[in-house]
Scaffold this motif. Structure first.
Motif, mmCIF file in Angstrom:
data_model
loop_
_atom_site.group_PDB
_atom_site.id
_atom_site.type_symbol
_atom_site.label_atom_id
_atom_site.label_comp_id
_atom_site.label_asym_id
_atom_site.label_seq_id
_atom_site.Cartn_x
_atom_site.Cartn_y
_atom_site.Cartn_z
ATOM 1 N N LEU A 1 -3.646 -3.931 7.999
ATOM 2 C CA LEU A 1 -3.822 -3.617 9.586
ATOM 3 C C LEU A 1 -2.856 -2.923 10.175
ATOM 4 O O LEU A 1 -2.934 -2.197 11.148
ATOM 5 N N LYS A 2 -1.500 -3.089 9.676
ATOM 6 C CA LYS A 2 -0.442 -2.495 10.144
ATOM 7 C C LYS A 2 -0.467 -0.688 9.828
ATOM 8 O O LYS A 2 0.098 0.086 10.684
ATOM 9 N N ASN A 3 -0.966 -0.652 8.973
ATOM 10 C CA ASN A 3 -0.911 0.803 8.233
ATOM 11 C C ASN A 3 -2.283 1.466 8.354
ATOM 12 O O ASN A 3 -2.546 2.701 8.019
ATOM 13 N N ASP A 4 -3.206 1.202 8.835
ATOM 14 C CA ASP A 4 -4.815 1.515 9.146
ATOM 15 C C ASP A 4 -4.766 2.511 10.372
ATOM 16 O O ASP A 4 -4.913 2.402 11.495
ATOM 17 N N HIS A 5 -4.559 3.857 9.860
ATOM 18 C CA HIS A 5 -5.079 4.850 11.066
ATOM 19 C C HIS A 5 -3.795 4.804 12.501
ATOM 20 O O HIS A 5 -4.446 4.711 13.475
ATOM 21 N N GLN A 6 -2.816 4.510 12.189
ATOM 22 C CA GLN A 6 -2.055 4.269 13.261
ATOM 23 C C GLN A 6 -1.712 5.482 14.452
ATOM 24 O O GLN A 6 -1.693 4.806 15.492
ATOM 25 N N ALA A 7 -1.919 6.554 14.028
ATOM 26 C CA ALA A 7 -1.812 7.639 15.000
ATOM 27 C C ALA A 7 -3.078 8.035 15.519
ATOM 28 O O ALA A 7 -3.214 8.930 16.284
ATOM 29 N N PRO B 1 -0.012 8.117 25.714
ATOM 30 C CA PRO B 1 0.831 6.791 25.609
ATOM 31 C C PRO B 1 0.559 5.927 24.525
ATOM 32 O O PRO B 1 -0.330 6.369 23.591
ATOM 33 N N SER B 2 1.707 5.038 24.264
ATOM 34 C CA SER B 2 1.640 4.398 23.042
ATOM 35 C C SER B 2 0.481 3.362 23.195
ATOM 36 O O SER B 2 0.289 2.562 24.490
ATOM 37 N N LYS B 3 -0.296 3.050 22.115
ATOM 38 C CA LYS B 3 -1.587 2.361 22.133
ATOM 39 C C LYS B 3 -1.098 0.887 22.336
ATOM 40 O O LYS B 3 -1.843 -0.003 23.023
#
Length: 390
Positions: free
Chosen positions: A235-241, A259-261
């Motif tokens: 969950l932490k690393n799944d398509h972060q951007a 903006p930041s999600k």
């Protein structure tokens, strides 16, 4: 005999339409040839997500990492908690066609069952609205996703609270949260039913604890803890951007704002809490309950930066619940309902040529915008409820 058959069709037309839709989806996806559907050289079925779900059970049993790629079996990753894999046991043992058919029926008909329980499918108007939702339901079903199951559980939770069946509501919301994490946010509606709040809090901890640890039956505590570690890492690393159809995607498309999600998510949650805080004394008002719970259902989709087209059956049925609960609709509500139908529901369908479809859904984010507009409208109504409104 023909007269009786005609009456049957007239009184059960919506159910028949949804049954035919389920059969169409299953036959279409099951019998289409496997192939390189995702451009990675593999060979996958058109019901790939269902295979991900059912195969998760055997990975849980064999105590292998639920959250790694299994390219020989399916494309993409399993992203649900371990208990969901356990609940897929009945589907794992069934032949694919039968299991997939039952999975599709469950996702199509659980929301209908919930709405029928709530008494919202009696009027011809609401039956027509449900028929208008069918293309969105088909979009979700074609992707073999669990979104119909999630929204069905949320609607059942509302109905259970109205009927003062607190434990049932806790179970429904907990199950939804163990499918889609945002489902846990729906525990907020217990504040609209203060007589059930204390009991709801106590049982929510118990039910969530049971659902968290019961997969220990397959490997013990250490294996389960390892699976949760793998899940959190995923969950932490799944398509972060990356963003899909959401408030974040809409801001980028319309205003070129990035903006930041996490900031948008925090602001969205703060705004969602405002009616509950400002209109606290009216929170038991029926109009408030409908408006607030509907807006909360829509919120779960539009503030999820990874929401896909198939996810929008959740928000569309949230809008349906809002409209179906009203005795009459004003001009603004009819207009908003029309753009939800024209763009959110029909946007990804073949009613539009491919280029226009891409422009509507991806370029202009018009899949999500009508739901954002509806969320603002429902949020505003819940904020402005007065003491004399029922």
């Amino acid at each position: 005999m023909m007269k009786n058959f005609s009456q049957f069709l007239k009184s059960n037309g919506i159910i028949i339409a949804y049954i035919l839709a389920a059969l169409f989806v299953v036959f279409r996806n099951y019998y289409m040839p496997w192939g390189d559907l995702f451009g990675d050289g593999g060979s996958y079925s058109h019901y790939n997500n269902y295979i991900i779900f059912k195969q998760s059970f055997i990975h849980l049993v064999h105590q292998t990492n639920l959250y790694k790629l299994y390219p020989i079996e399916y494309y993409d990753l399993y992203k649900y908690p371990p208990v969901f894999a356990m609940f897929m046991a009945p589907f794992y043992v069934l032949p694919d066609f039968l299991g997939y058919l039952l999975w599709t029926i469950l996702n199509l008909f659980l929301p209908i069952f919930a709405l029928k329980q709530m008494g919202l499918l009696v009027s011809k108007r609401n039956q027509f609205f449900l028929l208008a939702v069918l293309p969105e339901a088909i979009t979700a079903a074609l992707n073999s996703q669990s979104n119909g199951l999630v929204v069905g559980l949320l609607l059942l939770a509302i109905d259970a609270l109205i009927r003062e069946r607190t434990i049932n509501a806790v179970i429904y919301i907990s199950l939804s949260g163990f499918i889609k994490i945002f489902g846990f946010l729906f525990f907020l509606i217990f504040f609209l039913f203060p007589k059930q709040l204390n009991k709801g809090i106590k049982f929510s901890f118990l039910v969530c604890l049971i659902l968290t640890i019961i997969p220990m039956l397959f490997g013990g505590f250490h294996t389960l803890f390892w699976q949760y570690e793998n899940w959190i890492f995923l969950l932490k690393n799944d398509h972060q951007a990356f963003v899909k159809y959401s408030v974040m995607g809409w801001l980028q498309s319309w205003f070129h704002v990035f903006p930041s999600k996490n900031i948008i998510l925090f602001l969205g949650l703060t705004i969602q809490l405002l009616p509950l805080l400002i209109n606290w004394k009216n929170r038991q008002n029926r109009t408030f309950i409908v408006a607030y719970s509907s807006s909360l259902i829509v919120w779960m989709v539009i503030f999820n930066h990874m929401a896909e087209s198939a996810t929008f059956i959740i928000s569309v049925l949230g809008v349906f619940y809002f409209f179906a609960s009203k005795n009459s609709l004003g001009f603004a509500e009819l207009f908003l309902g029309l753009i939800v139908f024209a763009f959110t529901i029909l946007g990804p369908t073949d009613i539009y040529p491919f280029e226009i479809r891409e422009w509507i859904v991806k370029d202009l984010q018009l899949k999500v915008f009508p739901c954002i507009a509806m969320w603002v409208y429902m949020f505003s109504e819940s904020l402005l409820i007065k003491d004399n409104q029922n």
